[in-house]
Scaffold this motif. Structure first.
Motif, mmCIF file in Angstrom:
data_model
loop_
_atom_site.group_PDB
_atom_site.id
_atom_site.type_symbol
_atom_site.label_atom_id
_atom_site.label_comp_id
_atom_site.label_asym_id
_atom_site.label_seq_id
_atom_site.Cartn_x
_atom_site.Cartn_y
_atom_site.Cartn_z
ATOM 1 N N ARG A 1 19.489 -14.901 36.300
ATOM 2 C CA ARG A 1 19.958 -14.370 35.013
ATOM 3 C C ARG A 1 21.287 -15.004 34.623
ATOM 4 O O ARG A 1 21.501 -15.397 33.468
ATOM 5 N N ARG A 2 22.185 -15.095 35.591
ATOM 6 C CA ARG A 2 23.499 -15.662 35.308
ATOM 7 C C ARG A 2 23.405 -17.155 34.971
ATOM 8 O O ARG A 2 24.131 -17.654 34.099
ATOM 9 N N ALA A 3 22.507 -17.850 35.630
ATOM 10 C CA ALA A 3 22.316 -19.267 35.325
ATOM 11 C C ALA A 3 21.759 -19.445 33.911
ATOM 12 O O ALA A 3 22.196 -20.333 33.161
ATOM 13 N N ASN A 4 20.807 -18.606 33.543
ATOM 14 C CA ASN A 4 20.267 -18.666 32.181
ATOM 15 C C ASN A 4 21.339 -18.331 31.153
ATOM 16 O O ASN A 4 21.422 -18.959 30.088
ATOM 17 N N ALA A 5 22.174 -17.343 31.478
ATOM 18 C CA ALA A 5 23.262 -16.965 30.566
ATOM 19 C C ALA A 5 24.260 -18.109 30.402
ATOM 20 O O ALA A 5 24.775 -18.350 29.303
ATOM 21 N N ALA A 6 24.524 -18.826 31.479
ATOM 22 C CA ALA A 6 25.459 -19.952 31.406
ATOM 23 C C ALA A 6 24.927 -21.044 30.478
ATOM 24 O O ALA A 6 25.687 -21.661 29.716
ATOM 25 N N VAL A 7 23.611 -21.292 30.539
ATOM 26 C CA VAL A 7 23.008 -22.272 29.637
ATOM 27 C C VAL A 7 23.161 -21.821 28.188
ATOM 28 O O VAL A 7 23.540 -22.611 27.300
ATOM 29 N N LEU A 8 22.875 -20.545 27.938
ATOM 30 C CA LEU A 8 23.000 -20.030 26.584
ATOM 31 C C LEU A 8 24.448 -20.076 26.106
ATOM 32 O O LEU A 8 24.720 -20.437 24.950
ATOM 33 N N ASP A 9 25.384 -19.726 26.985
ATOM 34 C CA ASP A 9 26.803 -19.813 26.619
ATOM 35 C C ASP A 9 27.149 -21.221 26.131
ATOM 36 O O ASP A 9 27.803 -21.399 25.093
ATOM 37 N N GLU A 10 26.719 -22.208 26.893
ATOM 38 C CA GLU A 10 27.052 -23.596 26.558
ATOM 39 C C GLU A 10 26.367 -24.046 25.276
ATOM 40 O O GLU A 10 26.996 -24.671 24.406
ATOM 41 N N LEU B 1 18.968 -11.558 23.396
ATOM 42 C CA LEU B 1 18.087 -12.713 23.552
ATOM 43 C C LEU B 1 17.513 -12.736 24.966
ATOM 44 O O LEU B 1 18.127 -12.207 25.894
ATOM 45 N N PRO B 2 16.361 -13.372 25.173
ATOM 46 C CA PRO B 2 15.787 -13.438 26.524
ATOM 47 C C PRO B 2 16.727 -14.124 27.511
ATOM 48 O O PRO B 2 17.282 -15.186 27.225
ATOM 49 N N VAL B 3 16.899 -13.497 28.688
ATOM 50 C CA VAL B 3 17.738 -14.063 29.754
ATOM 51 C C VAL B 3 17.136 -13.795 31.128
ATOM 52 O O VAL B 3 17.695 -14.169 32.139
ATOM 53 N N HIS B 4 15.974 -13.184 31.173
ATOM 54 C CA HIS B 4 15.381 -12.699 32.422
ATOM 55 C C HIS B 4 15.050 -13.852 33.374
ATOM 56 O O HIS B 4 14.914 -15.016 32.954
ATOM 57 N N PRO B 5 14.932 -13.552 34.653
ATOM 58 C CA PRO B 5 14.775 -14.612 35.662
ATOM 59 C C PRO B 5 13.444 -15.346 35.622
ATOM 60 O O PRO B 5 13.307 -16.391 36.258
ATOM 61 N N ALA B 6 12.465 -14.828 34.892
ATOM 62 C CA ALA B 6 11.175 -15.512 34.809
ATOM 63 C C ALA B 6 11.193 -16.672 33.828
ATOM 64 O O ALA B 6 10.227 -17.439 33.751
ATOM 65 N N LEU B 7 12.288 -16.842 33.093
ATOM 66 C CA LEU B 7 12.373 -17.940 32.128
ATOM 67 C C LEU B 7 12.360 -19.287 32.838
ATOM 68 O O LEU B 7 13.091 -19.507 33.803
ATOM 69 N N GLU B 8 11.553 -20.190 32.332
ATOM 70 C CA GLU B 8 11.598 -21.575 32.768
ATOM 71 C C GLU B 8 12.764 -22.265 32.053
ATOM 72 O O GLU B 8 13.165 -21.845 30.967
ATOM 73 N N PRO B 9 13.321 -23.332 32.644
ATOM 74 C CA PRO B 9 14.435 -24.028 31.977
ATOM 75 C C PRO B 9 14.119 -24.407 30.532
ATOM 76 O O PRO B 9 14.977 -24.267 29.644
ATOM 77 N N ALA B 10 12.913 -24.871 30.272
ATOM 78 C CA ALA B 10 12.546 -25.261 28.909
ATOM 79 C C ALA B 10 12.540 -24.051 27.975
ATOM 80 O O ALA B 10 12.843 -24.173 26.776
ATOM 81 N N VAL C 1 15.158 -20.837 23.582
ATOM 82 C CA VAL C 1 15.900 -19.696 23.047
ATOM 83 C C VAL C 1 17.153 -20.191 22.328
ATOM 84 O O VAL C 1 17.455 -19.788 21.193
ATOM 85 N N ALA C 2 17.894 -21.069 22.997
ATOM 86 C CA ALA C 2 19.110 -21.615 22.397
ATOM 87 C C ALA C 2 18.783 -22.412 21.140
ATOM 88 O O ALA C 2 19.481 -22.310 20.116
ATOM 89 N N ASP C 3 17.716 -23.212 21.185
ATOM 90 C CA ASP C 3 17.347 -24.026 20.030
ATOM 91 C C ASP C 3 16.986 -23.169 18.824
ATOM 92 O O ASP C 3 17.279 -23.535 17.677
ATOM 93 N N ALA C 4 16.340 -22.036 19.081
ATOM 94 C CA ALA C 4 15.969 -21.148 17.975
ATOM 95 C C ALA C 4 17.215 -20.644 17.252
ATOM 96 O O ALA C 4 17.261 -20.602 16.012
ATOM 97 N N VAL C 5 18.222 -20.255 18.019
ATOM 98 C CA VAL C 5 19.458 -19.767 17.401
ATOM 99 C C VAL C 5 20.187 -20.912 16.695
ATOM 100 O O VAL C 5 20.660 -20.766 15.556
ATOM 101 N N ARG C 6 20.277 -22.049 17.349
ATOM 102 C CA ARG C 6 20.987 -23.186 16.766
ATOM 103 C C ARG C 6 20.320 -23.651 15.467
ATOM 104 O O ARG C 6 21.001 -23.967 14.478
ATOM 105 N N SER C 7 19.005 -23.669 15.441
ATOM 106 C CA SER C 7 18.310 -24.128 14.243
ATOM 107 C C SER C 7 18.504 -23.164 13.077
ATOM 108 O O SER C 7 18.536 -23.588 11.910
ATOM 109 N N PHE C 8 18.648 -21.882 13.367
ATOM 110 C CA PHE C 8 18.903 -20.906 12.309
ATOM 111 C C PHE C 8 20.180 -21.264 11.559
ATOM 112 O O PHE C 8 20.199 -21.292 10.322
ATOM 113 N N TYR C 9 21.242 -21.530 12.307
ATOM 114 C CA TYR C 9 22.518 -21.832 11.660
ATOM 115 C C TYR C 9 22.536 -23.241 11.066
ATOM 116 O O TYR C 9 23.219 -23.484 10.056
#
Length: 364
Positions: free
Chosen positions: A248-257, A335-344, A349-357
């Motif tokens: 979860r923390r690793a996924n959150a770090a990706v989203l933070d960045e 936003l999804p951050v659960h441990p079952a998320l694959e890196p892609a 998730v990040a791309d969806a937010v970025r594309s909105f803005y």
């Protein structure tokens, strides 16, 4: 659709449940006792009392600490309604105070003001919302100064830490939920952990019809017990909890960045606090539009929580001077951050937010 939550049930859970089924001891067996010991030890606490869900854990803990008729309990209105319901189940009255807008947890300065003004407060019930520990040093100092109990609502914070110490070891008692979407699950269940033997014994009686031994009942209680089937699942889940939180923390770090250059406000992790990221909750003034855009991009989102507890119909007559809560109810989006998320998927998730803005220059 990338889901907002995805419980992980593996072979270890199935094998342990099958073992319980084969034993014929589905309740009141050795699995519950073992889970209580193991989970309490994980939290750095001396005692654990397993319950049927997180709400009954809160109810049992408050009762065991002596909260009752005529008492007030200071807590947050920005939480799931069970936090406040447990107070009312004890015959006490929740006193709602505002939150720190960065952490979404109790603002200690507002808690202090209430404790100075009121003499009927029996406890402070601090929620570690979204998996981030509340300001426990300050709250513990206030509770000690005013001689009130401090209870952790850690329903969303399995695996979180405060200055290196696990949540569950920071108050007079702590309560956890094992609902399927939590950081670990028993299917449905809860736990009270505490260092106080008397509190543990009273909670244990309370969840088992007030039973002291055999068919002797020392007080009126409830049937809030956990089954051995649930405990068997919990024991397997506990073994993987640290790894799940790290993912979860690793996924959150990706989203933070990836979201750093967007207008959304990412979760805040103060120094010394280890966020368990039950939820990765951002703030945006364009919540509904962003959520709809994410859905169109195949990303599920959720709002925890759109209505403050004191604004619920069930709490008519309860007031709160809580402008930070009011704003949070209008702006938070998880936003999804659960441990079952694959890196892609995390990238998606990040791309969806970025594309909105990117499509809406000037949006906030």
């Amino acid at each position: 659709m990338i889901p907002i939550a995805s419980p992980e049930i593996r072979g270890a859970e199935r094998e342990r449940v099958l073992g319980v089924l084969n034993s014929g001891q589905l309740a009141a067996g050795d699995q519950v006792e073992a889970f209580e010991r193991e989970f309490a030890a994980y939290c750095g606490a001396d005692h654990g009392v397993a319950t049927s869900n997180g709400t009954t854990a809160l109810h049992a803990a408050l009762h065991a600490l002596g909260v009752g008729e005529g008492d007030a309990v200071v807590t947050t209105p920005f939480s799931f309604i069970a936090t406040a319901n447990a107070v009312r189940f004890c015959g006490a009255r929740p006193v709602f105070v505002d939150i720190d807008p960065r952490t979404y947890n109790l603002d200690p300065s507002v808690v202090e003001a209430v404790l100075r003004e009121r003499e009927d407060v029996a406890a402070v019930l601090a929620v570690h919302l979204y998996g981030l520990p509340a300001a426990m040093d300050e709250l513990a100092a206030l509770a000690d100064k005013h001689s009130v109990a401090l209870v952790e609502d850690a329903a969303q914070a399995h695996g979180a830490r405060y200055d290196g110490e696990p949540v569950g070891s920071l108050g007079d008692a702590a309560c956890f939920s094992f609902y399927p979407t939590k950081n670990m699950t028993t299917g449905e269940g809860g736990m009270v952990v505490t260092d106080d033997r008397a509190v543990a014994e009273r909670a244990d009686r309370f969840i088992d019809h007030g039973r002291s031994e055999g068919y002797r009942h020392a007080e009126v209680g409830h049937n809030f017990r956990m089954t051995d089937l649930a405990a068997a699942i919990g024991r397997a889940q506990l073994e993987r909890l640290d790894g799940a939180v790290e993912r979860r923390r690793a996924n959150a770090a990706v989203l933070d960045e990836r979201l750093a250059e967007t207008p959304v406000k990412a979760p805040h992790e103060p120094a010394g606090r280890r966020h368990a990221y039950h939820q990765y909750t951002v703030r945006t003034e364009q919540r509904e539009a962003l959520a709809e855009h994410c859905r169109e991009q195949g990303v599920d989102t959720a709002v925890y929580y759109p209505i403050a507890i004191h604004d619920q119909p069930a709490y008519e007559g309860y007031d709160a001077d809580a402008p930070a809560v009011a704003r949070a109810t209008e702006e938070v989006l998880s936003l999804p951050v659960h441990p079952a998320l694959e890196p892609a998927e995390t990238e998606a998730v990040a791309d969806a937010v970025r594309s909105f803005y990117a499509e809406r220059p000037g949006a906030r």
